[in-house]
Design an enzyme around this catalytic site. Structure first.
Site, short mmCIF file in Angstrom:
data_model
loop_
_atom_site.label_atom_id
_atom_site.label_comp_id
_atom_site.label_asym_id
_atom_site.label_seq_id
_atom_site.Cartn_x
_atom_site.Cartn_y
_atom_site.Cartn_z
CG LEU A 10 5.15 1.52 21.70
CD1 LEU A 10 4.02 2.16 22.49
CD2 LEU A 10 6.23 1.00 22.66
NE ARG A 17 -11.36 -0.61 14.33
CZ ARG A 17 -10.90 0.65 14.26
NH1 ARG A 17 -10.32 1.20 15.32
NH2 ARG A 17 -11.02 1.34 13.16
CD GLU A 161 -4.54 10.33 24.35
OE1 GLU A 161 -5.07 9.49 23.60
OE2 GLU A 161 -3.54 10.99 23.99
#
Ligand code: UD1
Ligand code: CA
Length: 457
Positions: A10, A17, A161
């Site tokens: 990926l 950032r 998560e």
């Protein structure tokens, strides 16, 4: 065994950032883009197929992959809908791999460069029988932000998560690295069952765990060292990973038989090669494209890139070797010398304070202190040939294009603009004249001036 693994990497993320015009996965670690580290690790496993998922700044990322990893296939994720959606961008590759009889697919991240091939192989080995999925996890004292691995009776039952976790689940310190290995057989079916009913409204790849279990499959969690799983989100993390990478490389280099007197002060590139019994003194920087031969010595404070140094050579201290330089066996380049695109033949010496660029220095030539090849006319670069066994007197300027013949002698302080035949002596400087007693006259004149000035105050 690993011949039949599809690797899906990926590399679609935005990396905002980093605050950069360069896509995150193309920021360099040890001179190589982050993504390149991952693709090199995959290459080292001899995986027969690699798919890279691009999205943000896809053109730049694709161009890099095509140039350096031409065998990898590129797939585009149009919108960042989550990691589950990202992997499905390669559904065509997954289908083809399945049809080709391949058995495994692993999911990696272009911004997680330190994962080791052994860890991936260990995960691949766990996929057999009813095991449909293996997840690489790590123990950490700082789990905030990561998905937590929920293990019951030794089985991975779910990945939760951070944003969807209960207070109890957030106390778990075993975290998801994101890296997973699937049995290809069930992979598409599992991925297509992922929805986006969660706190972030994203397609979570992590949901694959529960889906696989609902299908009666087993899921395994493996633990790797936290450092292998570090990703890069900002420049501070990039520098931290650089440090970790350098520490690994220094260790590897020392174990292979190279002496580093002060390992923490030596910086390597991803492709640096150093022969056995070489000695590297403190504060040396190796840029990309460097190989150092066996038993060579690199003295303190050298900056070396794009250079081959053959065995038994001595470089430095304080030498700068730039791309295109080749030092043959037993070569000597001393302090405060800069070399660029220069071939230095066996036994030639350049010991002090020189610039040698776009040049050939023949065997056993001696290039005196302060010799400069004037290779640039402001528009074009020109070549200098310094013949075998010649002697270039100190502080000479050789104005290229120029040929100094074999065995020739150049008088110190010469500015040489014409070719010098073999075995000739070239002197190209003002002739010396001595004026007897003239120094006393000058001193008297200077003293008179000084006294006059003081009297005027
Ligand atoms: C993800 C994991 C989390 C894990 C963490 C490790 C999920 C749902 N969560 O969380 O469990 O602990 O990684 O760092 O998988 N990406 C795409 N396309 C997308 C979304 C992401 O290519 O649509 C890429 C990103 O560029 C990045 C990686 O996938 O390289 C992870 O995505 P990110 O959004 O950072 O996941 P996390 O929320 O950190
Ligand atoms: Ca996210």
């Amino acid at each position: 065994m690993s011949q039949d693994v599809l690797a899906i990497v990926l590399a679609a993320g935005q990396g905002s950032r980093m605050k950069s015009n360069t896509p995150k996965v193309l920021h360099k670690l040890a001179g190589q883009p982050l993504l390149g580290h991952v693709l090199s690790t995959i290459e080292s496993m001899k995986t027969c197929k690699t798919a890279v998922i691009v999205g943000n700044q896809a053109e730049l990322v694709s161009a890099y992959v095509e140039a350096d990893f031409g065998d990898a296939e590129l797939y585009t994720q149009r919108e960042q809908l989550g990691t589950g959606d990202a992997v499905l961008a390669a559904s065509k590759a997954i289908k083809q791999a399945q049809d080709a009889g391949m058995s495994h697919a692993m999911v990696l991240y272009g911004d997680c460069p330190l994962i080791k091939a052994e860890s991936l192989k260990a995960a691949i080995r766990t996929i057999e029988g009813d095991v449909a999925l293996a997840v690489l996890g790590f123990e950490t004292s700082t789990p905030t932000g990561y998905g937590r691995l929920l293990v019951e009776n030794g089985e991975l039952v779910a990945i939760r998560e951070e944003k969807d976790a209960s207070d109890e689940e957030r106390k778990v310190t075993l975290c998801n690295s994101g890296i997973m290995v699937f049995a290809l057989e069930n992979m598409l079916e599992i991925l297509r069952a992922i929805d986006c009913q969660n706190a972030q409204g994203e397609y979570y790849l992590t949901d694959a765990v529960e889906i696989a279990r609902q299908k009666g499959k087993q899921v395994i969690a493996l633990t790797v060292d936290e450092s292998e799983t570090f990703g890069v989100n900002d420049r501070a993390q990039l520098a931290h990973l650089e440090n970790l990478w350098q520490e690994r490389k220094r260790h590897e280099v020392m174990i292979s038989g190279v002496t580093l007197i002060a390992p923490q002060s030596v910086w390597f590139s991803y492709d640096t090669e150093i022969g056995r019994d070489a000695l590297i003194e403190p504060n040396v920087y190796f840029g990309t494209g460097v190989s150092i031969g066996a038993e060579a010595t690199i003295l303190a404070h050298c900056h070396i890139e794009g250079t081959d140094v053959a065995k038994f050579s001595t470089i430095g201290p304080f030498a700068r070797l730039r791309p295109g330089t080749k030092i043959d066996e037993g070569g000597k380049v001393g302090n405060f010398c800069e070399l660029k695109n220069a071939h230095i033949e066996k036994g030639a010496k350049i010991n002090h304070l020189s610039y040698i660029g776009d040049a050939f220095v023949g065997t056993k030539a001696n290039v005196g202190a302060g010799t400069i090849t004037c290779n640039y006319d402001g528009m074009n670069k020109h070549h200098t040939n310094i013949g075998a066994g010649s002697f270039i007197g100190s502080n000479s300027a050789l104005v290229a294009p120029i040929n100094i013949g074999a065995g020739a002698y150049v008088g110190s302080g010469s500015t040489v603009t014409d070719d010098v035949p073999d075995n000739a002596l070239a002197i190209a400087r003002g002739r010396q004249i001595n004026k007897d007693g003239r120094a006393e006259d000058i001193r008297a004149r200077n003293l008179a001036q000084k006294q006059k000035r003081q009297a005027e105050k």
